[in-house]
Design an enzyme around this catalytic site. Sequence first.
Site, PDB file in Angstrom:
ATOM      1  N   ASP A 264       9.574   2.623  -0.800  1.00 49.23           N
ATOM      2  CA  ASP A 264       8.575   3.244   0.068  1.00 49.23           C
ATOM      3  C   ASP A 264       8.943   2.877   1.498  1.00 49.23           C
ATOM      4  OD1 ASP A 264       6.425   3.906   1.644  1.00 49.23           O
ATOM      5  OD2 ASP A 264       4.907   3.013   0.342  1.00 49.23           O
TER       6      ASP A 264
ATOM      7  N   TYR B  56       0.860  -1.184   0.000  1.00 47.31           N
ATOM      8  CA  TYR B  56       0.000   0.000   0.000  1.00 47.31           C
ATOM      9  C   TYR B  56       0.894   1.231   0.000  1.00 47.31           C
ATOM     10  CZ  TYR B  56      -3.478   3.397   1.650  1.00 47.31           C
ATOM     11  OH  TYR B  56      -4.315   4.476   1.773  1.00 47.31           O
TER      12      TYR B  56
ATOM     13  N   LYS C  73       5.449   8.931   8.643  1.00 47.85           N
ATOM     14  CA  LYS C  73       5.361   8.430  10.008  1.00 47.85           C
ATOM     15  C   LYS C  73       6.379   9.086  10.935  1.00 47.85           C
ATOM     16  CE  LYS C  73       2.407   5.274   8.428  1.00 47.85           C
ATOM     17  NZ  LYS C  73       0.967   5.305   8.661  1.00 47.85           N
TER      18      LYS C  73
END
Length: 413
Positions: free
Chosen positions: A223, A128, A251
Amino acid sequence: MPGGVDSPVRAFRAVGGDPPFVTHAKGAYLWDADGNRYLDMFGSWGPMILGHAFPAAVEAVQAAAAKSASFGASHAGEADLAELVRRCFPSVERLRFVSSGTEACMSAIRLARGYTGRKFVIKFEGCYHGHADALLVKAGSGVATFGIPGSAGVPEETAMHTLALPYNDLDAVRAAFAGHPGEIACVIVEPVVGNAGTLIPAAGFLEGLRVLTHEHGALLIFDEVMTGFRLALGGAQERYGIKPDLTTLGKIVGGGLPCGAFGGRTEIMGALAPLGPVYQAGTLSGNPLAMVAGIATVGYLIEHAAEVYPQLERTTAAMADGVAAIAREAGVTLTTNRVGSMFTWFFTGETVVDFASAATSDTAAFARFHRAMLEAGVWLPPSQYEAAFVGTMHGAAEVELLLGAAKTALKIE
């Protein structure tokens, strides 16, 4: 709010029951509106590596907020955090801050297409990369949780240039390059997958991606929204010794505030406006509150890396392996995947190497386990297809609490 939530997995539809509403958090714990305390095993989906309300970040944000929550103009905090990121990620020669991991991945894809002049993108099933149209093809996270193959509202004309391949399958990547010679702009991958549960790269997989992209003139994008600063100070690329062309971060880089970043080689990043023809912008990019929280968090990790990362390894191993041992003793079939301080217990006897093998999990059994653990005061990610995360505030007492809860939960029929 549709489903009563601002993000789908929070609705608890995959595990049943009513999701607690959080009032505050501190260290390794969350408190809900009924006064219940929970051991937090998802850490706001990864960024709370130093625990909730990390004092240095709180103080920095409070001081910055008094000077304004947003400038819409350049300020020193952007450069200060950029320097810290570059110290940790040598492959990131130039970078740009954005407001989320989704925005970072979306921007990196656009940049790769603009730089190469090509249209096709290779991604991997179960990975994702945010909810941008081109990346919602066989995606992980909530898309996997709810069994959605893609997303309504994404035109076929957009999705047709995304090639979704099995994770850990280099032959499929070779075939894709052979079938689209000179047309593939980039390969984007979670080097360690967190959004299909934790999937570990097979020996030679990431190295193979590096070789294939180089041979075919495509860019390799890591990613590291989840893995950045978590699996090592320099993320998965440090841990596995791979140098991607572009990296996306999120994050932890903003200390838990809305923040992301993307960056890479100077010549590639030079294609961005105002230097080049690829446009990307954002009023809240480099937001001063996120910058100071990121400086406090990343700065601490740099200064204390020698203690932080071994501690995370020990604590996470004790938790993940401890529950796996309890499951064996209880006759419950589990497969445990762990890298550093992220892990998943898959309720399957299969070796889990990709999304297809992850999907053999007994999600009903996981839902029962989740409810029992929550009742015992441990809040796991509310999906079989999401990684759990451990932070520095998890210690011996938290290991004991988790294992005690699991002994009860795994006896449930």
